[in-house]
Design an enzyme around this catalytic site. Structure first.
Site, PDB file in Angstrom:
ATOM      1  CE  LYS A   9       2.003  13.086  10.060  1.00 39.72           C
ATOM      2  NZ  LYS A   9       1.819  12.642  11.336  1.00 39.72           N
TER       3      LYS A   9
ATOM      4  CE1 TYR B 194       2.433  10.762   7.504  1.00 36.46           C
ATOM      5  CE2 TYR B 194       4.604  11.412   6.754  1.00 36.46           C
ATOM      6  CZ  TYR B 194       3.750  10.925   7.737  1.00 36.46           C
ATOM      7  OH  TYR B 194       4.110  10.432   8.925  1.00 36.46           O
TER       8      TYR B 194
HETATM    9  P1  NAI Z   1      -0.199   2.714  12.656  1.00 35.30           P
HETATM   10  O1  NAI Z   1      -0.876   2.755  11.221  1.00 35.30           O
HETATM   11  O2  NAI Z   1       0.468   1.769  12.972  1.00 35.30           O
HETATM   12  O3  NAI Z   1      -0.945   3.171  13.681  1.00 35.30           O
HETATM   13  C1  NAI Z   1      -2.029   4.571  13.690  1.00 35.30           C
HETATM   14  C2  NAI Z   1      -3.398   4.369  14.333  1.00 35.30           C
HETATM   15  O4  NAI Z   1      -3.923   5.456  14.181  1.00 35.30           O
HETATM   16  C3  NAI Z   1      -4.005   2.908  14.100  1.00 35.30           C
HETATM   17  O5  NAI Z   1      -4.383   2.404  15.455  1.00 35.30           O
HETATM   18  C4  NAI Z   1      -5.085   3.684  13.365  1.00 35.30           C
HETATM   19  O6  NAI Z   1      -6.357   2.849  13.617  1.00 35.30           O
HETATM   20  C5  NAI Z   1      -5.299   5.220  14.230  1.00 35.30           C
HETATM   21  N1  NAI Z   1      -6.058   5.945  13.395  1.00 35.30           N
HETATM   22  C6  NAI Z   1      -5.997   6.148  11.972  1.00 35.30           C
HETATM   23  N2  NAI Z   1      -6.797   7.025  11.412  1.00 35.30           N
HETATM   24  C7  NAI Z   1      -7.385   7.452  12.625  1.00 35.30           C
HETATM   25  C8  NAI Z   1      -8.243   8.344  12.610  1.00 35.30           C
HETATM   26  N3  NAI Z   1      -8.838   9.125  11.642  1.00 35.30           N
HETATM   27  N4  NAI Z   1      -8.879   8.754  13.867  1.00 35.30           N
HETATM   28  C9  NAI Z   1      -8.460   8.109  15.255  1.00 35.30           C
HETATM   29  N5  NAI Z   1      -7.547   7.122  15.018  1.00 35.30           N
HETATM   30  C10 NAI Z   1      -7.095   6.883  13.748  1.00 35.30           C
HETATM   31  O7  NAI Z   1       0.851   4.003  12.562  1.00 35.30           O
HETATM   32  P2  NAI Z   1       2.031   4.390  13.065  1.00 35.30           P
HETATM   33  O8  NAI Z   1       3.402   3.935  12.201  1.00 35.30           O
HETATM   34  O9  NAI Z   1       2.274   3.969  14.380  1.00 35.30           O
HETATM   35  O10 NAI Z   1       2.269   6.027  12.946  1.00 35.30           O
HETATM   36  C11 NAI Z   1       1.567   6.863  13.885  1.00 35.30           C
HETATM   37  C12 NAI Z   1       1.783   8.364  13.742  1.00 35.30           C
HETATM   38  O11 NAI Z   1       3.091   8.364  13.623  1.00 35.30           O
HETATM   39  C13 NAI Z   1       1.214   8.909  12.498  1.00 35.30           C
HETATM   40  O12 NAI Z   1       0.803  10.166  12.761  1.00 35.30           O
HETATM   41  C14 NAI Z   1       2.372   8.768  11.596  1.00 35.30           C
HETATM   42  O13 NAI Z   1       2.065   9.601  10.571  1.00 35.30           O
HETATM   43  C15 NAI Z   1       3.573   9.155  12.554  1.00 35.30           C
HETATM   44  N6  NAI Z   1       4.695   8.755  12.125  1.00 35.30           N
HETATM   45  C16 NAI Z   1       5.089   7.283  11.760  1.00 35.30           C
HETATM   46  C17 NAI Z   1       6.283   6.905  11.216  1.00 35.30           C
HETATM   47  C18 NAI Z   1       6.801   5.626  11.263  1.00 35.30           C
HETATM   48  O14 NAI Z   1       7.748   5.478  10.704  1.00 35.30           O
HETATM   49  N7  NAI Z   1       5.968   4.754  11.672  1.00 35.30           N
HETATM   50  C19 NAI Z   1       7.431   8.020  11.234  1.00 35.30           C
HETATM   51  C20 NAI Z   1       6.969   9.473  11.394  1.00 35.30           C
HETATM   52  C21 NAI Z   1       5.872   9.832  11.653  1.00 35.30           C
END
Ligand code: NAI
Length: 258
Positions: A156, A152
């Protein structure tokens, strides 16, 4: 202020839930029309319906899907002004246990997906001489890390490098490229992929004393996607409640009390 994205079309990838859903919702509040792209069809359709948008079933690690998602915006709304590549996965595995398959999957979604999304959107933004690209990076990798985040972190940190390269290459076309580095944001993904103990320890490490919300990140995405950010390109904004500030473990220590 409202109407900051009036008349704009935004493609938000990874927007069925979590941070991406928050971004799409914030964009709609400011007048944008949104395409919700996600692997999860049921949740994605529900989010699109709630926001008056269009759903595009998309696995962003696949070139044909990235191109199809862009096409959905062009055919459904007649253009594409804003691209947000937010889809990301974050399995929690020590490096000694990461299989090559798991490594490749994380890099394929998080990093290749970012490249594929940008490349698919580019010709249309270039033709219009206007575009805003916003990529969800993380503090994890570019600034800090913790055990279990090898793949990861690499993905990033890679996104941050790509942002700089794309910003430079696209600068002549009226396209800006920026990123957001969220800290720890409370989402369904966070609850599913991280233990309660991890979440509590992160909470204790945040000077503003709470995990972030999708809306905290969405407000930053809105700024970067708006014309207010027209002179900003090739950079990232940290949205972490101060988590990356402390020099030492006990940041609440007060010199007058020791
Ligand atoms: P989440 O898992 O709640 O939502 C992610 C969404 O992306 C889901 O709807 C999922 O179905 C979709 N997804 C996954 N793989 C996919 C693909 N191959 N193609 C299209 N859609 C896909 O995740 P969250 O927490 O909302 O994270 C969103 C972004 O923020 C990610 O890039 C994550 O790495 C980043 N992030 C999140 C943090 C956190 O604390 N939640 C912190 C830093 C970054």
């Amino acid at each position: 202020m409202s109407g900051r994205l009036e008349g704009k079309v935004a493609l938000v990838i990874g927007a069925a839930r979590g941070i991406g859903e928050g971004i799409a919702e914030r964009f709609v509040e400011e007048g944008a029309r949104v395409v919700i792209a996600d692997t999860e069809a049921e949740a994605g359709r529900a989010t699109a319906a709630r926001l008056g948008g269009i759903f595009a079933e998309t696995d962003i690690s696949r070139q044909d899907h990235a191109e199809r998602a862009v096409q959905t915006a062009l055919e459904g709304f007649g253009g594409l002004d804003i691209l947000v590549q937010n889809a990301g996965i974050y399995p929690w595995t020590l490096i000694e246990n990461i299989s090559t398959g798991e490594w490749d999957k994380v890099l394929a979604v998080n990093l290749r997906g970012t490249f594929l999304a940008a490349r698919a959107a580019l010709p249309h933004m270039k033709a219009k001489a206007y575009g805003r690209m916003v990529f969800t990076s993380s503090i994890t990798g570019p600034r800090v890390t913790s055990p279990g985040h090898g793949h990861y972190s690499a993905s990033k940190a890679g996104i941050n490098g790509f942002i700089k390269a794309a910003a430079l290459e696209f600068s002549g076309y009226g396209i800006t490229v920026n990123g957001i580095e969220p800290g720890n944001i409370m989402t369904a993904g966070m609850k599913a992929e991280r233990s309660e103990a991890f979440i509590r320890s992160m909470e204790a490490a945040i000077p503003l004393s709470r995990l972030g919300s999708p809306r905290d990140v969405a407000n930053c995405a809105l700024f970067l996607a708006s014309d207010e950010a027209s002179y900003i390109t090739g950079t990232t904004i940290v949205v972490d409640g101060g988590q990356t500030l402390p020099e030492g473990a006990d940041f609440r220590i007060n010199p007058s009390s020791v």
